[in-house]
Scaffold this active site. Structure first.
Site, PDB file in Angstrom:
ATOM      1  N   THR A 227       0.954  -1.161  -0.305  1.00  0.00           N
ATOM      2  CA  THR A 227      -0.081  -0.671  -0.344  1.00  0.00           C
ATOM      3  C   THR A 227       0.391   1.158  -0.005  1.00  0.00           C
ATOM      4  O   THR A 227       1.762   1.244   0.252  1.00  0.00           O
ATOM      5  CB  THR A 227      -0.947  -0.118   1.331  1.00  0.00           C
ATOM      6  OG1 THR A 227      -0.019   0.529   2.190  1.00  0.00           O
ATOM      7  CG2 THR A 227      -1.444  -1.332   1.592  1.00  0.00           C
TER       8      THR A 227
ATOM      9  N   LEU B 127       3.337  -1.009   4.981  1.00  0.00           N
ATOM     10  CA  LEU B 127       3.048   0.539   5.147  1.00  0.00           C
ATOM     11  C   LEU B 127       4.332   1.511   5.132  1.00  0.00           C
ATOM     12  O   LEU B 127       5.365   1.863   5.691  1.00  0.00           O
ATOM     13  CB  LEU B 127       2.371   0.913   6.955  1.00  0.00           C
ATOM     14  CG  LEU B 127       1.011  -0.241   6.871  1.00  0.00           C
ATOM     15  CD1 LEU B 127       0.159  -0.305   8.249  1.00  0.00           C
ATOM     16  CD2 LEU B 127      -0.242  -0.420   6.225  1.00  0.00           C
TER      17      LEU B 127
ATOM     18  N   ILE C  26       7.971  -2.101   6.859  1.00  0.00           N
ATOM     19  CA  ILE C  26       7.613  -1.143   6.848  1.00  0.00           C
ATOM     20  C   ILE C  26       8.332  -0.297   5.650  1.00  0.00           C
ATOM     21  O   ILE C  26       9.306  -0.896   5.404  1.00  0.00           O
ATOM     22  CB  ILE C  26       8.257  -0.283   8.358  1.00  0.00           C
ATOM     23  CG1 ILE C  26       7.814  -0.238   9.327  1.00  0.00           C
ATOM     24  CG2 ILE C  26       8.460   1.553   7.794  1.00  0.00           C
ATOM     25  CD1 ILE C  26       6.516  -0.072   9.532  1.00  0.00           C
ATOM     26  N   LYS C  27       6.963   0.529   4.435  1.00  0.00           N
ATOM     27  CA  LYS C  27       7.871   0.507   3.705  1.00  0.00           C
ATOM     28  C   LYS C  27       9.374   2.622   3.916  1.00  0.00           C
ATOM     29  O   LYS C  27       8.404   3.683   3.951  1.00  0.00           O
ATOM     30  CB  LYS C  27       6.756   1.261   2.650  1.00  0.00           C
ATOM     31  CG  LYS C  27       7.466   1.183   1.393  1.00  0.00           C
ATOM     32  CD  LYS C  27       6.440   1.406   0.075  1.00  0.00           C
ATOM     33  CE  LYS C  27       5.498   0.388  -0.022  1.00  0.00           C
ATOM     34  NZ  LYS C  27       4.686   0.748  -1.373  1.00  0.00           N
ATOM     35  N   VAL C  28      10.179   2.209   2.798  1.00  0.00           N
ATOM     36  CA  VAL C  28      10.780   3.678   3.381  1.00  0.00           C
ATOM     37  C   VAL C  28      11.951   3.494   2.337  1.00  0.00           C
ATOM     38  O   VAL C  28      12.816   2.473   1.391  1.00  0.00           O
ATOM     39  CB  VAL C  28      12.040   3.040   4.315  1.00  0.00           C
ATOM     40  CG1 VAL C  28      13.289   4.501   4.273  1.00  0.00           C
ATOM     41  CG2 VAL C  28      11.297   2.278   5.761  1.00  0.00           C
TER      42      VAL C  28
END
Length: 284
Positions: A27, A69, A99-101
């Site tokens: 997402t 996210l 966790i998307k970074v």
């Protein structure tokens, strides 16, 4: 190859999960905001806050199906803090938060520190928080993210193809197929490249090769996928995962030959064969 659904629409996620072929979900804040707003509009104006909607997405995906996210900050400190907040707040729902970074947060004007993303990836990974390094456009960016401890890297297949087509001055739709073997200039017959890459598929292939060569424990998520033919090519070059829009996922199952075959099989069925399925008449 695993398939992640690139969507924040609850119905799409639930439908895809019910088919038993989807292994995760990716997402971003824009997708979540739009999906939540559309659902609220269809519910006669009933308000849905972002937190409750994200929890529904996580629950719909279910345990063992990672859901990415994304952080909103651009400095290392902000991304580290936000990554911890997202993980602590949402992972208890289904133990599936990633966790998307961004691999780098420097913008088009050159503002920002180029290594803030890498610092954030390393710190979050050290905290045992799984990280998906996104906005990857070169194998060397993917290498840096993997060395920093990212569990996943997301090379942007379609956007590399878009950049090459724009360099060539081509008119195109995002869903148009782009050849994995690249395109050549009409006059010079030289390959048109983006940072030495002839296509988004080559970006993934080279990243996969580097990770295998050095036995890096990081999975490649091919992102920005535009059509089902790219899924075929990504599987052929060994991508661990492809994140697929719902429309592309549906298109993967379709072919006119299959449809005409169904018509032929149905028309060839005879009453005696169909009677075999009548349990009462067969005496069973």
């Amino acid at each position: 190859m695993k398939l992640f659904l690139d969507s924040a629409i609850l119905k799409d996620i639930r439908d895809a999960m019910s088919w038993g072929i989807v292994d995760g979900v990716t997402t971003n804040p824009s997708l979540i905001k739009k999906a939540a707003a559309d659902l609220a509009a269809s519910a006669d104006g009933e308000e849905l806050n972002m937190e409750s909607y994200i929890k529904q997405v996580l629950a719909a995906a279910g345990r063992m199906c990672p859901v990415s996210l994304e952080v909103a900050g651009r400095s290392a400190d902000e991304m580290i803090e936000q990554g911890k907040i997202l993980y602590e707040r949402f992972d208890p729902v289904a133990s599936n938060v990633v966790i998307k970074v961004p691999v780098s947060t420097v913008n088009s004007d050159g503002d920002g520190d180029p290594f803030d993303g890498i610092v954030a990836i390393e710190e979050l990974s050290d905290e045992k928080i799984p990280v998906n390094a996104t906005l990857v456009f070169t194998p060397e960016q993917a290498l840096l993210a993997a060395k920093a401890g990212a569990e996943y890297v997301s090379p942007f297949v379609g956007r590399v193809d878009d950049r090459i087509r724009k360099t060539a001055g081509m008119d195109f739709e995002k869903s148009d197929y782009f050849p994995a073997s690249g395109i050549v200039q009409d006059e010079s017959h030289e390959m048109i490249t983006d940072n030495g890459l002839i296509s988004g598929i080559e970006l993934v292939a080279r990243t996969v090769d580097i990770f295998h060569q050095y036995e890096l424990e990081c999975e490649v998520i091919a992102a920005s996928v535009r059509n089902s033919r790219q899924i075929r090519e990504l599987a052929s070059v060994g991508s661990d995962i492809a994140t697929v829009p719902f429309s592309v996922l549906r298109d993967m199952i379709n072919h006119p030959g299959t449809r005409s075959g169904v018509d032929a099989f149905s028309s060839d069925l005879v009453d005696d064969y169909l009677a075999l399925f009548n349990v009462e008449e067969s005496g069973e």
